[in-house]
Design a protein around this motif. Structure first.
Motif, PDB file in Angstrom:
ATOM      1  N   SER A  71       0.825  -1.204   0.000  1.00 50.51           N
ATOM      2  CA  SER A  71       0.000   0.000   0.000  1.00 50.51           C
ATOM      3  C   SER A  71       0.864   1.261   0.000  1.00 50.51           C
ATOM      4  O   SER A  71       2.043   1.225   0.375  1.00 50.51           O
ATOM      5  N   HIS A  72       0.238   2.354  -0.387  1.00 47.58           N
ATOM      6  CA  HIS A  72       0.907   3.652  -0.360  1.00 47.58           C
ATOM      7  C   HIS A  72       1.262   4.022   1.078  1.00 47.58           C
ATOM      8  O   HIS A  72       2.341   4.558   1.332  1.00 47.58           O
ATOM      9  N   GLU A  73       0.385   3.709   2.002  1.00 47.12           N
ATOM     10  CA  GLU A  73       0.621   4.009   3.411  1.00 47.12           C
ATOM     11  C   GLU A  73       1.850   3.280   3.933  1.00 47.12           C
ATOM     12  O   GLU A  73       2.649   3.842   4.695  1.00 47.12           O
ATOM     13  N   GLU A  74       2.023   2.027   3.522  1.00 49.30           N
ATOM     14  CA  GLU A  74       3.198   1.267   3.948  1.00 49.30           C
ATOM     15  C   GLU A  74       4.466   1.864   3.340  1.00 49.30           C
ATOM     16  O   GLU A  74       5.505   1.951   4.003  1.00 49.30           O
ATOM     17  N   LEU A  76       4.906   5.001   2.655  1.00 51.76           N
ATOM     18  CA  LEU A  76       5.167   6.223   3.419  1.00 51.76           C
ATOM     19  C   LEU A  76       5.805   5.900   4.776  1.00 51.76           C
ATOM     20  O   LEU A  76       6.687   6.631   5.237  1.00 51.76           O
ATOM     21  N   ALA A  77       5.386   4.825   5.386  1.00 52.11           N
ATOM     22  CA  ALA A  77       5.956   4.433   6.675  1.00 52.11           C
ATOM     23  C   ALA A  77       7.433   4.070   6.518  1.00 52.11           C
ATOM     24  O   ALA A  77       8.269   4.472   7.332  1.00 52.11           O
ATOM     25  N   TRP A  78       7.769   3.323   5.467  1.00 52.88           N
ATOM     26  CA  TRP A  78       9.169   2.990   5.219  1.00 52.88           C
ATOM     27  C   TRP A  78       9.951   4.237   4.853  1.00 52.88           C
ATOM     28  O   TRP A  78      11.099   4.412   5.285  1.00 52.88           O
ATOM     29  N   GLU A  94       5.438   5.862  -7.094  1.00 54.17           N
ATOM     30  CA  GLU A  94       5.086   4.491  -7.424  1.00 54.17           C
ATOM     31  C   GLU A  94       5.679   4.137  -8.778  1.00 54.17           C
ATOM     32  O   GLU A  94       5.595   4.915  -9.728  1.00 54.17           O
TER      33      GLU A  94
END
Length: 101
Positions: A71-74, A76-78, A94
């Protein structure tokens, strides 16, 4: 990365590499590396070679990380973890999947 004092480089390197090791252990790391600050070389469709523009002084790509996440959220977390490790903001994009690659 002129904002990092010379004496901090060993620590920045170690912390950044630790994030990479964690990404590898999590199975999301694909590839990454530094980018030398230099003029680009552009090869046109007809094979003509041109020396590209000098990188701007305000914003420079110092390196990149390619990860595969769900996901995009994952992503961003990395990116946040990488940013903290290398003390540099991260741009997240992406990559379009190509099954032939």
């Amino acid at each position: 990365m002129d904002h990092i004092p010379e004496e901090d480089w060993p620590l920045v390197g170690e912390v950044s590499h630790e994030v990479v090791r964690e990404a590898k252990a999590a199975g999301v790391w694909i590839f990454g590396g530094g980018v030398r600050r230099q003029q680009s070389t552009v090869v046109a469709t007809d094979g003509t070679i041109t020396i590209g523009p000098v990188p701007e002084q305000k914003a420079v790509i110092g390196g990149f990380s390619i990860i595969e996440v769900s996901s995009h959220e994952e992503a961003l977390a990395w990116a946040a973890r990488i940013a903290a490790g290398c003390r540099c903001a991260q741009e997240v994009r992406e990559i379009m999947f190509d099954p032939e690659s």
